[in-house]
Design a protein around this motif. Structure first.
Motif, PDB file in Angstrom:
ATOM      1  N   ALA A 169       0.825  -1.206   0.000  1.00 62.54           N
ATOM      2  CA  ALA A 169       0.000   0.000   0.000  1.00 62.54           C
ATOM      3  C   ALA A 169       0.862   1.260   0.000  1.00 62.54           C
ATOM      4  O   ALA A 169       0.540   2.252  -0.671  1.00 62.54           O
ATOM      5  N   THR A 170       1.954   1.233   0.752  1.00 63.90           N
ATOM      6  CA  THR A 170       2.844   2.389   0.827  1.00 63.90           C
ATOM      7  C   THR A 170       3.496   2.662  -0.520  1.00 63.90           C
ATOM      8  O   THR A 170       3.508   3.796  -1.013  1.00 63.90           O
ATOM      9  N   VAL A 171       4.030   1.624  -1.127  1.00 65.76           N
ATOM     10  CA  VAL A 171       4.703   1.772  -2.423  1.00 65.76           C
ATOM     11  C   VAL A 171       3.702   2.186  -3.505  1.00 65.76           C
ATOM     12  O   VAL A 171       4.000   3.030  -4.360  1.00 65.76           O
ATOM     13  N   LYS A 172       2.520   1.607  -3.470  1.00 64.03           N
ATOM     14  CA  LYS A 172       1.485   1.956  -4.454  1.00 64.03           C
ATOM     15  C   LYS A 172       1.132   3.434  -4.377  1.00 64.03           C
ATOM     16  O   LYS A 172       0.816   4.065  -5.396  1.00 64.03           O
ATOM     17  N   ALA A 173       1.227   4.009  -3.187  1.00 65.22           N
ATOM     18  CA  ALA A 173       0.910   5.429  -2.991  1.00 65.22           C
ATOM     19  C   ALA A 173       2.086   6.340  -3.334  1.00 65.22           C
ATOM     20  O   ALA A 173       1.990   7.564  -3.175  1.00 65.22           O
ATOM     21  N   GLY A 174       3.177   5.750  -3.780  1.00 65.18           N
ATOM     22  CA  GLY A 174       4.332   6.553  -4.181  1.00 65.18           C
ATOM     23  C   GLY A 174       5.253   6.921  -3.039  1.00 65.18           C
ATOM     24  O   GLY A 174       6.012   7.893  -3.136  1.00 65.18           O
ATOM     25  N   ALA A 175       5.225   6.146  -1.960  1.00 61.88           N
ATOM     26  CA  ALA A 175       6.041   6.439  -0.787  1.00 61.88           C
ATOM     27  C   ALA A 175       6.924   5.243  -0.437  1.00 61.88           C
ATOM     28  O   ALA A 175       6.776   4.152  -0.994  1.00 61.88           O
ATOM     29  N   TYR A 176       7.818   5.465   0.512  1.00 64.31           N
ATOM     30  CA  TYR A 176       8.724   4.424   0.997  1.00 64.31           C
ATOM     31  C   TYR A 176       8.345   4.092   2.442  1.00 64.31           C
ATOM     32  O   TYR A 176       8.092   4.997   3.249  1.00 64.31           O
ATOM     33  N   PRO A 177       8.280   2.801   2.805  1.00 65.89           N
ATOM     34  CA  PRO A 177       7.993   2.431   4.193  1.00 65.89           C
ATOM     35  C   PRO A 177       9.219   2.709   5.070  1.00 65.89           C
ATOM     36  O   PRO A 177      10.216   1.980   5.012  1.00 65.89           O
ATOM     37  N   SER A 178       9.151   3.746   5.877  1.00 69.99           N
ATOM     38  CA  SER A 178      10.322   4.255   6.600  1.00 69.99           C
ATOM     39  C   SER A 178      11.102   3.228   7.414  1.00 69.99           C
ATOM     40  O   SER A 178      12.339   3.293   7.461  1.00 69.99           O
ATOM     41  N   PRO A 179      10.461   2.266   8.094  1.00 68.85           N
ATOM     42  CA  PRO A 179      11.250   1.316   8.884  1.00 68.85           C
ATOM     43  C   PRO A 179      12.165   0.417   8.067  1.00 68.85           C
ATOM     44  O   PRO A 179      13.170  -0.080   8.579  1.00 68.85           O
ATOM     45  N   LEU A 180      11.836   0.191   6.804  1.00 68.08           N
ATOM     46  CA  LEU A 180      12.544  -0.794   5.992  1.00 68.08           C
ATOM     47  C   LEU A 180      14.018  -0.438   5.836  1.00 68.08           C
ATOM     48  O   LEU A 180      14.378   0.574   5.237  1.00 68.08           O
ATOM     49  N   ASN A 181      14.866  -1.278   6.376  1.00 64.74           N
ATOM     50  CA  ASN A 181      16.324  -1.159   6.342  1.00 64.74           C
ATOM     51  C   ASN A 181      16.853   0.038   7.129  1.00 64.74           C
ATOM     52  O   ASN A 181      18.013   0.418   6.971  1.00 64.74           O
ATOM     53  N   TYR A 182      16.034   0.615   7.989  1.00 64.56           N
ATOM     54  CA  TYR A 182      16.503   1.688   8.866  1.00 64.56           C
ATOM     55  C   TYR A 182      17.378   1.061   9.943  1.00 64.56           C
ATOM     56  O   TYR A 182      16.905   0.310  10.781  1.00 64.56           O
ATOM     57  N   HIS A 183      18.671   1.336   9.909  1.00 66.82           N
ATOM     58  CA  HIS A 183      19.646   0.654  10.756  1.00 66.82           C
ATOM     59  C   HIS A 183      19.515  -0.857  10.612  1.00 66.82           C
ATOM     60  O   HIS A 183      19.764  -1.608  11.560  1.00 66.82           O
ATOM     61  N   GLY A 184      19.100  -1.305   9.418  1.00 66.52           N
ATOM     62  CA  GLY A 184      19.013  -2.738   9.149  1.00 66.52           C
ATOM     63  C   GLY A 184      17.706  -3.386   9.526  1.00 66.52           C
ATOM     64  O   GLY A 184      17.587  -4.612   9.405  1.00 66.52           O
ATOM     65  N   PHE A 185      16.698  -2.620   9.979  1.00 70.57           N
ATOM     66  CA  PHE A 185      15.421  -3.249  10.325  1.00 70.57           C
ATOM     67  C   PHE A 185      14.872  -3.960   9.091  1.00 70.57           C
ATOM     68  O   PHE A 185      14.790  -3.371   8.009  1.00 70.57           O
ATOM     69  N   PRO A 186      14.455  -5.235   9.213  1.00 66.04           N
ATOM     70  CA  PRO A 186      14.186  -6.047   8.024  1.00 66.04           C
ATOM     71  C   PRO A 186      12.796  -5.933   7.421  1.00 66.04           C
ATOM     72  O   PRO A 186      12.544  -6.535   6.378  1.00 66.04           O
ATOM     73  N   LYS A 187      11.884  -5.178   8.032  1.00 62.49           N
ATOM     74  CA  LYS A 187      10.513  -5.156   7.546  1.00 62.49           C
ATOM     75  C   LYS A 187       9.992  -3.735   7.349  1.00 62.49           C
ATOM     76  O   LYS A 187      10.676  -2.765   7.667  1.00 62.49           O
ATOM     77  N   SER A 188       8.768  -3.627   6.851  1.00 67.86           N
ATOM     78  CA  SER A 188       8.199  -2.325   6.482  1.00 67.86           C
ATOM     79  C   SER A 188       7.322  -1.709   7.565  1.00 67.86           C
ATOM     80  O   SER A 188       6.840  -0.598   7.405  1.00 67.86           O
ATOM     81  N   CYS A 189       7.095  -2.444   8.652  1.00 67.27           N
ATOM     82  CA  CYS A 189       6.358  -1.895   9.791  1.00 67.27           C
ATOM     83  C   CYS A 189       6.747  -2.692  11.020  1.00 67.27           C
ATOM     84  O   CYS A 189       7.439  -3.710  10.929  1.00 67.27           O
ATOM     85  N   CYS A 190       6.304  -2.230  12.185  1.00 71.67           N
ATOM     86  CA  CYS A 190       6.516  -2.959  13.434  1.00 71.67           C
ATOM     87  C   CYS A 190       5.186  -3.538  13.897  1.00 71.67           C
ATOM     88  O   CYS A 190       4.166  -2.843  13.890  1.00 71.67           O
ATOM     89  N   THR A 191       5.202  -4.793  14.296  1.00 71.84           N
ATOM     90  CA  THR A 191       4.000  -5.468  14.789  1.00 71.84           C
ATOM     91  C   THR A 191       4.306  -6.024  16.169  1.00 71.84           C
ATOM     92  O   THR A 191       5.015  -7.022  16.287  1.00 71.84           O
ATOM     93  N   SER A 192       3.783  -5.380  17.204  1.00 75.40           N
ATOM     94  CA  SER A 192       4.134  -5.729  18.579  1.00 75.40           C
ATOM     95  C   SER A 192       2.933  -6.363  19.272  1.00 75.40           C
ATOM     96  O   SER A 192       1.933  -5.690  19.540  1.00 75.40           O
ATOM     97  N   VAL A 193       3.044  -7.662  19.552  1.00 75.55           N
ATOM     98  CA  VAL A 193       1.925  -8.466  20.060  1.00 75.55           C
ATOM     99  C   VAL A 193       2.076  -8.740  21.549  1.00 75.55           C
ATOM    100  O   VAL A 193       3.145  -9.140  22.016  1.00 75.55           O
TER     101      VAL A 193
END
Length: 411
Positions: A169-193
């Motif tokens: 959804a983020t890429v389709k809207a013309g944006a970059y998912p900020s968490p992705l590869n930020y200091h190596g974070f491997p995903k596009s969002c955080c999911t805390s359960v």
């Protein structure tokens, strides 16, 4: 994103650095995670903006085409505090659309902009009208993506499936998912359960009946970040979960409503802690809210507990996040070997909410506010602090909120 959200706080002031000093639970796993208090030199915790890291230990940087670590049920002897343990991660995605503006860390994991950020915690950037409009657009998109991801929360759905929704959804809207590869974070969002406080990495674990989950979404649109998070429930929450989420939401809204020019940022922490402490809950001290704009994390530093730190005074044009992490019992943090996931030390649950906020001349506006298309949750219906959607206290924000809440029938 606390939330984290993921970068080293650039503080020359030793006082500001010590403000965040709060030793996490030591499990001696791995031994290299011992850290140093930057003021005293003693072993303890070293502040990262929304993340603590080992002193002298560099976070592993990954290229966008790299792959995430794969985990099955852990057998490494690490003393996980609760029922949540690492699952298997799918390969790390990348953004290859040449039309999308990438943050400077997208390819190598290392943020460059902001390295020369203000050296004193009370020096805070005032955004220009043009920057404010770009941040308003980024915040609006972050909200839309968060709403979309939230609708996917259900028993049997994996957090990796939610991450896929967020990324696409983020890429389709013309944006970059900020968490992705930020200091190596491997995903596009955080999911805390459940007991995960923040920075949970999406994987193949299926959500179970009664799970509570925080979805932390940040998008980078036209050179600016929009950051927000919200709680969701898979199935039906138990009464204790409802009480925790309600208290977290109410203390957060109380703090948000306090924002206006001339007030001290330090006072926000007492508002939140004074609300939740009499209810038997605790507030996490290891992570903080933060300034945001073209840089993911900068000043001001927003502490979610009573403090007297010199973190500056609110002024029109400031943009920042408030994102309290409230726990059922202890707020002590247990950090996983992945060097991202933070859980409560006792395995009890934690909840969080987050907005990107703009200080206006007449109050505050939530860039990441809900819209007429957002879900109305039980905590908004039952809140004694503010019923319905909260969009801010500025004249334009309150007018818009009244219109939406009237349609929802909650006024």
């Amino acid at each position: 994103m606390r939330s984290t959200t993921y970068t080293l706080v650039l503080l020359a002031s030793a006082y500001a650095a010590e403000a965040f000093y709060s030793p996490p639970i030591s499990s001696n796993w791995p031994p290299s995670l011992a850290t140093v208090n930057p003021r005293t030199g003693s072993k303890g915790s070293q502040l990262l903006m929304n993340k603590k890291n080992a002193a002298g230990k560099k976070r592993t940087k990954t290229k966008s085409q790299g792959f995430a670590s794969s985990f099955s049920r852990p057998s490494n002897g690490f003393p996980y505090a609760g029922s949540i343990t690492p699952g298997k991660q799918s390969p790390q995605r990348s953004v290859v659309d040449d039309k999308i503006i990438l943050p400077d860390y997208a390819k190598d994991g290392t943020p460059k902009k902001g390295r020369n950020s203000p050296l004193l915690p009370w020096i805070i950037e005032v955004k220009t009208p043009e920057e404010i409009e770009k941040m308003r657009a980024a915040g609006k998109l972050a909200r839309e993506v968060l709403d979309l991801a939230g609708r996917a929360v259900a028993v049997g759905v994996t957090t990796d499936e939610i991450d896929t929704i967020v990324h696409e959804a983020t890429v389709k809207a013309g944006a970059y998912p900020s968490p992705l590869n930020y200091h190596g974070f491997p995903k596009s969002c955080c999911t805390s359960v459940n007991e995960v406080i923040c920075h949970g990495i999406p994987d193949d674990r299926q959500l179970e009946e009664g799970d509570i989950i925080n979805l932390d979404i940040t998008v980078y649109l036209d050179g600016y970040h929009g950051d927000c998070s919200e709680m969701f429930v898979a199935g039906t929450p138990d009464e204790k979960a409802k009480a925790l989420i309600q208290a977290t939401y109410d203390c957060w809204i109380q703090a948000c409503k306090y924002v206006q020019p001339g007030r001290d940022y330090k006072d926000l922490g007492a508002i939140m802690e004074d609300h939740i402490a009499p209810l038997g809950f605790s507030t996490v001290r290891n992570f903080c809210g933060h300034g945001i704009g073209s840089v993911f994390h900068t000043t001001p530093n927003i502490l979610h507990y009573r403090n007297n730190e010199p973190n500056g005074q609110m002024a029109a044009g400031h943009t920042f996040t408030i994102e309290p992490m409230i726990c059922e019992k202890t707020a002590r943090v247990l950090s996983w070997p992945d060097n991202w996931t933070a859980t409560t030390a006792d395995g009890k649950r934690s909840a969080q909410f987050e907005h990107t906020l703009l200080v206006t001349t007449d109050g505050v506006e939530a860039f990441t506010a809900k819209t007429e298309n957002s879900m109305l949750q039980f905590w908004e219906k039952e809140s004694k602090v503010h019923k319905g959607f909260w969009l801010g206290t500025s004249s334009s924000a309150t007018k818009r909120a009244d219109e939406i809440n009237s349609k929802l029938g909650v006024l």
